[in-house]
Design a protein around this motif. Structure first.
Motif, PDB file in Angstrom:
ATOM      1  N   VAL A 162       0.843  -1.205   0.000  1.00 21.36           N
ATOM      2  CA  VAL A 162       0.000   0.000   0.000  1.00 21.36           C
ATOM      3  C   VAL A 162       0.876   1.253   0.000  1.00 21.36           C
ATOM      4  N   ALA A 163       2.020   1.209   0.685  1.00 27.16           N
ATOM      5  CA  ALA A 163       2.924   2.372   0.676  1.00 27.16           C
ATOM      6  C   ALA A 163       3.298   2.741  -0.755  1.00 27.16           C
ATOM      7  N   ALA A 164       3.604   1.713  -1.555  1.00 27.35           N
ATOM      8  CA  ALA A 164       3.948   1.979  -2.960  1.00 27.35           C
ATOM      9  C   ALA A 164       2.772   2.626  -3.675  1.00 27.35           C
ATOM     10  N   ALA A 165       1.576   2.123  -3.414  1.00 30.26           N
ATOM     11  CA  ALA A 165       0.384   2.658  -4.083  1.00 30.26           C
ATOM     12  C   ALA A 165       0.061   4.079  -3.613  1.00 30.26           C
ATOM     13  N   ALA A 167       3.493  -0.869  -7.704  1.00 31.84           N
ATOM     14  CA  ALA A 167       4.141   0.240  -8.419  1.00 31.84           C
ATOM     15  C   ALA A 167       4.051   0.068  -9.936  1.00 31.84           C
ATOM     16  N   LEU A 168       4.092  -1.179 -10.414  1.00 32.25           N
ATOM     17  CA  LEU A 168       4.016  -1.437 -11.855  1.00 32.25           C
ATOM     18  C   LEU A 168       2.704  -0.933 -12.440  1.00 32.25           C
ATOM     19  N   ASP A 204      11.411   5.851  -8.647  1.00 30.52           N
ATOM     20  CA  ASP A 204      10.321   5.619  -7.690  1.00 30.52           C
ATOM     21  C   ASP A 204      10.688   4.482  -6.725  1.00 30.52           C
ATOM     22  N   ILE A 205      11.251   3.420  -7.258  1.00 29.51           N
ATOM     23  CA  ILE A 205      11.589   2.267  -6.406  1.00 29.51           C
ATOM     24  C   ILE A 205      12.750   2.620  -5.470  1.00 29.51           C
ATOM     25  N   SER A 206      13.655   3.428  -5.966  1.00 25.65           N
ATOM     26  CA  SER A 206      14.801   3.843  -5.155  1.00 25.65           C
ATOM     27  C   SER A 206      14.341   4.543  -3.883  1.00 25.65           C
ATOM     28  N   ASN A 207      13.262   5.282  -3.970  1.00 24.93           N
ATOM     29  CA  ASN A 207      12.777   6.038  -2.812  1.00 24.93           C
ATOM     30  C   ASN A 207      11.566   5.408  -2.143  1.00 24.93           C
ATOM     31  N   LEU A 208      11.175   4.220  -2.567  1.00 24.63           N
ATOM     32  CA  LEU A 208      10.001   3.554  -1.975  1.00 24.63           C
ATOM     33  C   LEU A 208      10.158   3.467  -0.471  1.00 24.63           C
ATOM     34  N   GLU A 209       9.083   3.786   0.196  1.00 24.22           N
ATOM     35  CA  GLU A 209       9.160   3.874   1.645  1.00 24.22           C
ATOM     36  C   GLU A 209       8.689   2.588   2.291  1.00 24.22           C
ATOM     37  N   LEU A 210       9.576   1.617   2.353  1.00 27.51           N
ATOM     38  CA  LEU A 210       9.240   0.361   3.025  1.00 27.51           C
ATOM     39  C   LEU A 210       9.339   0.573   4.528  1.00 27.51           C
TER      40      LEU A 210
END
Lengths: 568, 568
Positions: free
Chosen positions: A417-420, B420-421, B429-435
């Motif tokens: 969900v964070a990605a979304a 994200a896809l 976008d993936i580099s900064n994804l907030e996991l």
């Protein structure tokens, strides 16, 4: 390309920035200074060192391949000059110089820079109370703090500990002290829930109940007035009483260290923290900042956000490193993902809680779903609680929070969900999200899809439900005759509850609703309950179809009531 | 609102559509027909029933609250009329009627519909080989198949099994037979890797090696010519030999059942499957379809996609249910997420593999990263392999695949990228994804962030690396003198390899590169290796900075070589 980059601060963002920049510009000169003698450590690991999960404090300062990240490491391996025990005193932006003091020798000096990075981090918030500096009162910030706490515990000097503050660090420390050392631990929190504003009161209660079952004592809505002791801490005085304590851990948040920046005319937020743009640049184009001393933007609200997390610092450090090497990298606004392990369970979330959403002015609602985390026929599976926060009208997802026992599985859903959220997803996007499916890992209709569908059903007004908090109020009023409690499960499941509550607990299995309609009173609010809320929802649809209006179903069902601590 | 909805097919999409529609329109009439006597079952659970993980076949046909989803269940609980053992023979779209045969009685009849849903699913692909119908040759499709296989195994009749096809079902069945029953199991695959086109040869090899370690035998690039036996299966004849077998499982894919639709003039794809729009509507506005008999759209390529998964069917079923009730729900194009458990490991992915991306015409490349799935100082952690597929130029992420031992942790990462896809995310976008970060769940720079950063470094041409496949070629040519292998780890780590390969294995720790530059030959291709690829990358930067051109680093390092099965 920048000739000389000076980095003030050597814990997380500083080293990341320095090393990234050096990889892009191996010929450049980078000088990093820090007032401490330890640098580049994983402060988030402190509770796990205190617990003993991490055996040696040095592990918090090593790379994944076991090299200690000390001054020689940065010199030889990374090509970064480091000055430890060196405090940056002031910045002369016109002359592009940093004045510093060597804390070991008292010597003063200055460094010229082409570009400057301020990575001064944050410092534990103090309570400004009597006794705060007594021996035995600890903050949780540096490896030195960790050493002090672990030493006093491992020497057997600690029988009773009081933790002030039920945020991430307070809860992690409570687990560490209770689980590994058997210390009698009490957590005092001024708000009436753990992790205030981050998760709903319902999820917070579930987390707290689990910790209580493991022996942690909580005192909620209680305010500390003084810490007392004769030469060392002996007790904590609150507005509600006095607690004995051999050890006090203060974890009431952190404040950004922005003094040097502020005095140099770098723009700061009125409540503290250095303001940066999405290139992590301050109002001075030659000065960057990030990590725990900086204020970023909340993607959901558009408002300033203080988010002091090591993960933020690392990602921002890379962006600054790129930009120092003439790059054009951006750090977008943040959504605020988090997770905290609480013994065998965890609480996690991203975006806004319902409370935070309402405070930010959104017309928001939330739905709480309880569902298995994998195929129901697969032997190992757990119930997971997810609460989705949604904006009415736009159907935009504002956040999600969860509580459950299979940590990786829940964190995976939160991260999805964070990605979304970064792309302003709606519940319709989440409803169709394509989670990898196989019985050992997910349901065909994954809990994430279902929680979005549930929000859709609430907006359609075909699912009208409440959570355990409201159920508790209904149940407390059960003698008033306003409510009729109907268990929609099969007779065998309902039987023990009917035996214990013969006057108040009724059973009409969902499949028999139409046949037994006359057993369901029209003049009372009908409260429908099943295991997790799936059948009570269907029962509600059937009753509504038959013209019944005062029908409410319990979201999360018996599973949720149990985790919330309601005994029936 | 539709007065009478007829649903052809009662396994996944059919029941989901019927029940969703009934919840929205409790007063409507829905009739669902299926040629089988079992309906609404979790076919994906069959390998877990065969293995014994699921003890009773009935569990595959129950709800999560243990009610069997049979005809009375649909009637009483869901309000859906079901006709089992009833085959839909034809559709008269002008008259809006379905003609059917009752397979038990031979009786024929017809049903009028206002709206029709075709949910005829898919059927196992047959090989059209001699002996395919011998007793002991099984397909994996229905609970009846599952019963037959498990019965013959549990009676001890099976010593040797041959599985044809190394896709999801073939691999899951191989695990089931080997792990729980100790059957000598051989998997034959016509392609030279398991899960062809879904994952790279490198990841496929890692998965296969792990299964081989558990006792499964693989014969790759081998083609079955006949199945032979006297009254029952006894052997499998391939282009490379003859294998004894007491049991043969054919799992070479499925084909959509579109005959009834096609004959009624419903538009189908030339290679099979009913074409639908994003409302799951066919070319006849009163006829919907979805699930395993339908062709949807691939979000990444824009091309038609056949994605027969129970998870797809469930989500599409809800969309059709909404639209039958005058809704406007959409099922967007799919990204194709998947996961398969292989003993203690799993392979998972979403979007396109590099091979699939290239076949679709993308100018794509991939990077393979090996990194710990949580903080390196946390006691329980595992190395995870992720391969990110990226379009050059646009920097768009086209897919991600992974192999690892902590299943939920890896699936969580795959799902995050899947989300994200759907929004056409780039590597930035993936580099900064907030996991969500906490040491028990992630690294401060999560493996997902790092794999995107790695792709960025490859595009910047500062990281020039290859995987274990190429390393194997270099190593095979080690006597030719073209390559110089340099271990960039500390001396202690490199020592055993130097002892075993005194002429070919050299050691220059990364931190000593500048000092010991003269030990590194300029006239050879320098192959840099470390544990996981982090230090060999830094060593490459240092050598490049000193003007060296022929330098390549091994992505994934020794960890990856080991999983790939290379012994040094």
């Amino acid at each position: 390309m920048s000739q000389h980059v000076v980095v003030i601060g050597g814990v997380a963002l500083g080293p990341k920035t320095a090393c990234r920049f050096k990889r892009l510009e191996p010929g450049a000169k980078v000088t990093m200074l820090d007032q401490s003698d330890v640098i580049s450590y994983g402060g988030c690991g402190i509770p796990y060192y205190v617990s003993g999960d991490v055996s040696d404090a040095e592990e918090l300062c090593t790379t994944s391949f076991h090299m200690v990240r000390d001054v020689p490491f940065f010199d030889e391996i990374k090509g970064v000059d480091v000055m430890t025990r060196t405090r940056a005193e002031s910045i002369d932006r016109a002359a592009k110089k940093v004045q510093y003091t060597n804390l070991a020798t008292g010597e003063k000096g200055e460094l010229s820079y082409d570009k400057l990075v301020i990575a001064t981090g944050a410092t534990p918030r103090r309570m400004n109370l009597p006794g705060e500096d007594l021996p035995g009162v600890h903050y949780v910030s540096t490896p030195h703090d960790a050493e002090r706490i672990r030493q006093s515990i491992s020497k057997g000097q600690i029988g009773k500990a009081v933790i002030i503050g039920a945020g991430f660090i307070g809860l992690e420390m409570a687990e560490a002290l209770t689980d590994m050392w058997g210390v009698e631990t009490t957590v005092i929190e001024i708000f009436d829930q753990i992790m205030p504003r981050l998760v709903s009161p319902t999820l917070a209660t579930m987390g707290r109940k689990h910790m209580e079952e493991q022996g942690v004592v909580f005192r909620m809505g209680e305010s500390v007035k003084a810490i007392e002791g004769d030469g060392k801490v002996q007790r904590v005085v609150t507005d509600k009483g006095v607690l004995e304590a051999d050890c006090v851990i203060v974890s009431v948040g952190v404040v950004p260290c922005d003094d040097v920046a502020r005095e140099a005319g770098i723009e700061c937020h009125e409540r503290g923290g250095i303001l940066v743009d999405d290139h992590m640049r301050t109002n001075d184009p030659d000065v960057y900042s990030g990590g725990d001393c900086a204020i970023i933007r909340n993607h959901i609200t558009g408002q300033p956000l203080f988010l002091p997390l090591g993960s933020m610092a690392n990602r921002q450090g890379r962006v600054i490193g790129n930009n120092l090497a003439d790059g054009d990298s951006r750090f977008p606004a943040a959504v605020g993902s988090f997770v905290v392990k609480l013994f065998e369970t965890s609480l996690a979330g991203t975006g806004l809680s319902l409370e935070a959403a309402e405070q930010a002015g959104f017309d928001a609602f939330s739905v709480m779903l309880v569902q298995l985390d994998r195929a129901h026929f697969y032997p190992t599976k757990e119930l997971m609680n997810l609460e989705l926060v949604v904006e009415r009208g736009t159907r935009r997802v504002l956040g999600i929070q969860g509580f459950g026992s299979s940590g990786d599985a829940m964190v995976g859903r939160i991260n999805t969900v964070a990605a979304a959220l970064h792309f302003d997803a709606t519940i319709d996007d989440i409803s169709n999200l394509e989670l990898a499916y196989s019985p050992p890992f997910a349901s065909a209709m994954d809990i994430l899809n279902t929680v979005a569908n549930m929000a859709d059903n609430v907006l359609r007004e075909i699912n009208r439900g409440v959570g355990p908090e409201e159920f508790e109020k209904f149940w407390a009023a059960r003698e008033d005759g306003e409510y009729c409690f109907i268990d929609c499960r099969e007779a065998g499941d309902a039987k023990p509850y009917m035996e214990r509550n013969p006057e108040h607990w009724h059973n009409v299995p969902q499949g028999e609703i139409y046949k037994r309609l006359d057993e369901i009173p029209e003049d009372k609010t009908c409260v429908l309950v099943c295991n997790t809320g799936a059948r009570s929802y269907e029962a509600q649809i059937m009753l509504t179809h038959k013209g019944r209006k005062n029908v409410v179903n319990i979201h999360g069902g018996m599973a949720s009531l149990k985790k919330y601590g309601i005994e029936l």
